[in-house]
Write an enzyme that holds these catalytic residues in place. Structure first.
Site, PDB file in Angstrom:
ATOM      1  N   CYS A 320       4.074   1.021   2.554  1.00 45.64           N
ATOM      2  CA  CYS A 320       4.513  -0.350   2.028  1.00 45.64           C
ATOM      3  C   CYS A 320       3.295  -1.092   1.407  1.00 45.64           C
ATOM      4  CB  CYS A 320       5.006  -1.302   3.131  1.00 45.64           C
ATOM      5  SG  CYS A 320       4.116  -1.752   4.308  1.00 45.64           S
ATOM      6  N   GLU A 354       6.942   0.202  -2.781  1.00 45.93           N
ATOM      7  CA  GLU A 354       6.439   1.288  -1.796  1.00 45.93           C
ATOM      8  C   GLU A 354       6.330   2.681  -2.249  1.00 45.93           C
ATOM      9  OE1 GLU A 354       8.064   1.209   1.896  1.00 45.93           O
ATOM     10  OE2 GLU A 354       8.111  -1.020   1.889  1.00 45.93           O
TER      11      GLU A 354
END
Length: 363
Positions: A320, A354
């Site tokens: 992330c 991401e």
């Protein structure tokens, strides 16, 4: 929660800009072309939280501009939120403003919704929640047709369930997930489906057993278990471990063992630096690990865990935070080559991306 302005007509350009920046950030690595997975330009967030701004006996939903956290902005709708959130927001606000017991000292409201149509609303107060409050909240619950949770200092009153059941479609199979009100879940469910499909596709040719670190509620564990003989997964959160065990049972997955411990602790166990009572019934030497899957928090992998990960033939890394991913890959790419690189637009109209990376040991 901060305001994110939505311009659907500009969605593709903002994504192109982020991919261009991502490619620039990873120019020092030998990697294939980035596989890009888009989001819906509107109604993509399944979770939301709002400050409740009280003024002249009326409550209002409020958010903040980034960097201006003392100046609330009153909002009437939340275009990035799921359609269910936007349907519930006006109904909830009207009901609250008609009932002083529900409105007074209410300072935050949270929504947790699903693609499958379920919802939990959490109302957070600066006052004790009485039986009278619960009676009114129960009427509200029946009116809205959702579960209601009341929270205050050292109090939690649950009317209905404190979780939802999400159903995600991955390669024509439906996977069910319990998502607990306080637990971590992927906020963009449709992009999550794409992430799961990518991880399955990337692991198609991988054999043997799988080690997974940071398994959460089993979001990736459940589908990935279908590609491996056995899976050993670790997670530190009690809430997430409980949900992961529930989700394995719900999806009839029986080849997974979950251990509640941090990645740092497990790395010490793998290196036989420490023994842990939590591993007393697990023979690590019996596993034939070929692949490790990691989905760490924004801080990325610590140095010891990086060293452990480099001992596997195959590494699936979901990140992330591209910055910490880049830092970790500087070490991992000493022993492994990047075979696939994916970008998932979980948070449109923000700088965040991401990433998914498949690495294999150098030949």
């Amino acid at each position: 929660m901060a305001i994110h302005q939505v311009f659907p007509e500009q969605y593709q350009q903002q994504l192109d800009d982020k991919i261009q920046q991502l490619s620039a950030d990873f120019t020092g690595f030998v990697a294939p072309e980035v596989e890009v997975f888009t989001s819906a330009p509107r109604h993509y967030r399944m979770r939301a939280e709002f400050k409740m701004w009280q003024e002249k006996g009326q409550a209002h939903y409020a958010m903040y501009q980034p960097g201006e956290y003392k100046k609330p902005f009153i909002i009437d709708n939340f275009e990035v939120g799921s359609e269910i959130i936007n349907q519930l927001m006006p109904k909830l606000l009207t009901a609250i403003n008609k009932n002083d017991l529900l409105r007074e000292r209410l300072f935050q409201t949270e929504f947790l919704t699903t693609l499958s149509g379920e919802a939990v609303i959490t109302l957070i107060y600066h006052k004790a929640l009485t039986d009278e409050w619960e009676a009114e909240a129960n009427t509200l619950r029946e009116h809205l047709g959702v579960s209601i949770i009341g929270r205050s200092r050292k109090q939690k009153r649950v009317l209905g369930d404190d979780f939802v059941i999400e159903k995600l479609s991955v390669n024509d199979r439906i996977f069910s997930y319990q998502q607990v009100e306080t637990g971590f879940t992927q906020p963009n469910a449709e992009v999550c489906e794409k992430m799961l499909a990518w991880a399955l596709d990337a692991s198609t040719e991988l054999k043997g057993d799988l080690l997974e670190l940071y398994c959460g509620n089993g979001n990736f564990t459940v589908p990935l278990a279908t590609h491996f003989n056995r899976v050993l997964a670790t997670e530190i959160s009690k809430t997430s471990v409980k949900s992961a065990q529930f989700n394995l049972q719900q999806n009839q997955i029986d080849n997974v063992e979950i251990v509640r411990m941090s990645s740092e602790e497990f790395s010490q166990a793998m290196d036989k630096q420490r023994s842990f009572r939590r591993l007393a019934d697990i023979n690590l030497d019996s596993y034939e690990f070929s692949t490790v899957f990691v989905d760490p928090p924004r801080a990325g992998l610590d140095d010891h865990t990086v060293d452990i990960v480099k001992g596997f033939d195959n590494i699936l890394y979901v990140s992330c935070n591209p910055e910490t991913l880049r830092h970790n890959l500087k070490s991992i790419c000493e022993t492994h080559d990047i075979k696939r690189f994916a970008a998932f637009d979980q948070f449109p109209y923000t700088p965040h991306l991401e990433c998914g990376v498949l690495l294999q040991r150098k030949r």
